[in-house]
Write an enzyme that holds these catalytic residues in place. Structure first.
Site, PDB file in Angstrom:
ATOM      1  N   CYS A   1      86.155  -9.785   2.679  1.00  0.00           N
ATOM      2  CA  CYS A   1      85.691  -8.471   3.125  1.00  0.00           C
ATOM      3  C   CYS A   1      86.652  -7.801   4.105  1.00  0.00           C
ATOM      4  O   CYS A   1      87.026  -6.627   3.931  1.00  0.00           O
ATOM      5  CB  CYS A   1      84.286  -8.564   3.723  1.00  0.00           C
ATOM      6  SG  CYS A   1      84.161  -9.490   5.262  1.00  0.00           S
TER       7      CYS A   1
ATOM      8  N   HIS B   1      80.353  -9.285   8.412  1.00  0.00           N
ATOM      9  CA  HIS B   1      80.727  -8.594   7.176  1.00  0.00           C
ATOM     10  C   HIS B   1      81.149  -7.169   7.498  1.00  0.00           C
ATOM     11  O   HIS B   1      80.667  -6.556   8.455  1.00  0.00           O
ATOM     12  CB  HIS B   1      79.550  -8.577   6.186  1.00  0.00           C
ATOM     13  CG  HIS B   1      79.940  -8.121   4.806  1.00  0.00           C
ATOM     14  ND1 HIS B   1      80.719  -8.876   3.965  1.00  0.00           N
ATOM     15  CD2 HIS B   1      79.671  -6.973   4.131  1.00  0.00           C
ATOM     16  CE1 HIS B   1      80.904  -8.225   2.825  1.00  0.00           C
ATOM     17  NE2 HIS B   1      80.290  -7.070   2.906  1.00  0.00           N
TER      18      HIS B   1
ATOM     19  N   HIS C   1      83.207  -2.704  -0.885  1.00  0.00           N
ATOM     20  CA  HIS C   1      83.380  -3.949  -0.137  1.00  0.00           C
ATOM     21  C   HIS C   1      83.610  -5.121  -1.083  1.00  0.00           C
ATOM     22  O   HIS C   1      83.381  -5.036  -2.286  1.00  0.00           O
ATOM     23  CB  HIS C   1      82.160  -4.217   0.762  1.00  0.00           C
ATOM     24  CG  HIS C   1      80.912  -4.596   0.023  1.00  0.00           C
ATOM     25  ND1 HIS C   1      80.016  -5.532   0.505  1.00  0.00           N
ATOM     26  CD2 HIS C   1      80.387  -4.168  -1.157  1.00  0.00           C
ATOM     27  CE1 HIS C   1      79.007  -5.663  -0.334  1.00  0.00           C
ATOM     28  NE2 HIS C   1      79.197  -4.850  -1.339  1.00  0.00           N
TER      29      HIS C   1
END
Length: 359
Positions: free
Chosen positions: A273, A321, A333
């Site tokens: 990510c 994240h 993402h």
């Protein structure tokens, strides 16, 4: 080249080579004694009656823990890279300092030899024995110059020796930090693999129809969260337009859609990510921290209502994240292992906050 100088050069080259080995990802280190193989851990237990909702929640937990460990791995790797660079620079300074010290010692030796050739008498004594007034005055000036030069030589020798001692001390400290971060990387890597393996085992025990139903449950959960987020009216307030660099970052991220998630990866074939977001902004000409946690700590925070395409949305209370906002309530993402870089709703996960790389 003197023996001492040769030895120092060899030591410096050894440092550089060792740093390269330590910093290399996936480097194996031999153990002096073989360790017994650990018995394989038992697969995670399935909930009673294969309650797929509980399985979905368990999978979320496992992958979340893997994401936290991935951030720790990336942070340790980033620190190790910096320490490797610092050690290499210190090694170069040590070599340069030793060369300077050798030159200063040569100058001091030359001065000593010159004094020996005059019978061991210092310049001041020779001057006093002179019976030529003009030679006396001329010699007095040279004596003063010589004294200043000698004092300067001694000062420079002392300073150079002190510098070399400090460089060696700094290199030793950086080496200790590098070793500590290597251990952090190894521990994080072990945890990542363990969490991913447990998740894969859990999914692997489901039948095809159950996997399909689990996928639908995940989609429903994401849709429910996104709908709840949109129902707050937040999208009515978000009207920011992307900066020129933001547009480039969004374009880069968009071009990565479909590429697989791989923990620790920064492209070009795969990403995690924060690897995706950091590379997107690097491509836009604005480097940012490597990990989602450091992106949250170091970049400017903006209100959700003020975010614009290119901004980064940080998720979960532990900032484990990150995704890039691309407009219209959507993000791009790299979700988790087994998935690919994708377009999703910005509200599908718990939002911690928003940061702006090019504030």
């Amino acid at each position: 080249m003197g023996t001492g100088k040769r030895g120092l050069l060899t030591a410096a080259v050894t440092v550089v080579c060792a740093v390269t080995v330590l910093a290399a990802p996936g480097t194996a280190f031999a153990s002096p004694t073989p360790k017994p193989k650990a018995s394989p851990s038992a697969p995670p237990a399935l909930p009673p009656n294969k309650d797929l909702e509980k399985i979905r929640e368990k999978l979320d937990d496992l992958y979340h823990d893997a994401a936290v460990a991935t951030d720790a791995y990336n942070a340790a790797e980033e620190k190790a890279d910096k320490q490797s660079t610092q050690i290499v620079e210190l090694a170069k300074k040590i070599v340069k300092g030793q060369k300077k010290l050798d030159e200063l010692k040569d100058r001091a030796g030359a001065a000593a030899r010159a004094q020996y050739r005059t019978g061991g008498l210092p310049d001041e004594a020779q001057l006093m024995l002179s019976d030529n007034p003009e030679q006396f005055l001329d010699g007095a000036g040279r004596v003063l110059q010589g004294q200043r030069a000698t004092k300067g030589l001694i000062t420079e020798l002392t300073r150079t020796q002190a510098d070399l001692k400090q460089y060696a001390k700094d290199a030793s400290a950086q080496w200790d930090k590098l070793e500590a971060n290597r251990k952090d990387k190894a521990a994080a890597k072990k945890k990542i693999k363990k969490q991913i393996a447990a998740a894969e085992q859990l999914e692997g025990r489901l039948e095809k129809k159950e996997k399909e139903k689990l996928a639908r449950l995940e989609q429903q959960a994401a849709l429910k969260a996104q709908t709840a987020w949109l129902d707050t009216g937040v999208l009515d307030e978000i009207k920011g337009k992307a900066s020129e660099q933001g547009k480039k970052a969004v374009e880069f991220a968009t071009n990565q859609i479909g590429k697989p998630y791989v923990w620790g990866a920064e492209g070009p074939g795969s990403y995690d990510c924060s690897g995706l977001t950091s590379q997107a902004w690097a491509d836009a000409g604005h480097p940012i921290p490597r990990t989602s946690q450091e992106q949250w700590k170091q970049l400017k925070h903006v209100d959700v209502k003020d975010m614009r395409p290119g901004d980064l949305i940080i998720y979960f209370d532990d900032a484990s994240h990150v995704a890039m906002y691309v407009g219209d309530g959507a993000i791009i993402h790299a979700p988790r292992p087994g998935r690919t870089v994708t377009l999703a709703g910005a509200g599908t996960m718990p939002i911690l906050g928003v940061v702006r790389p090019d504030a």
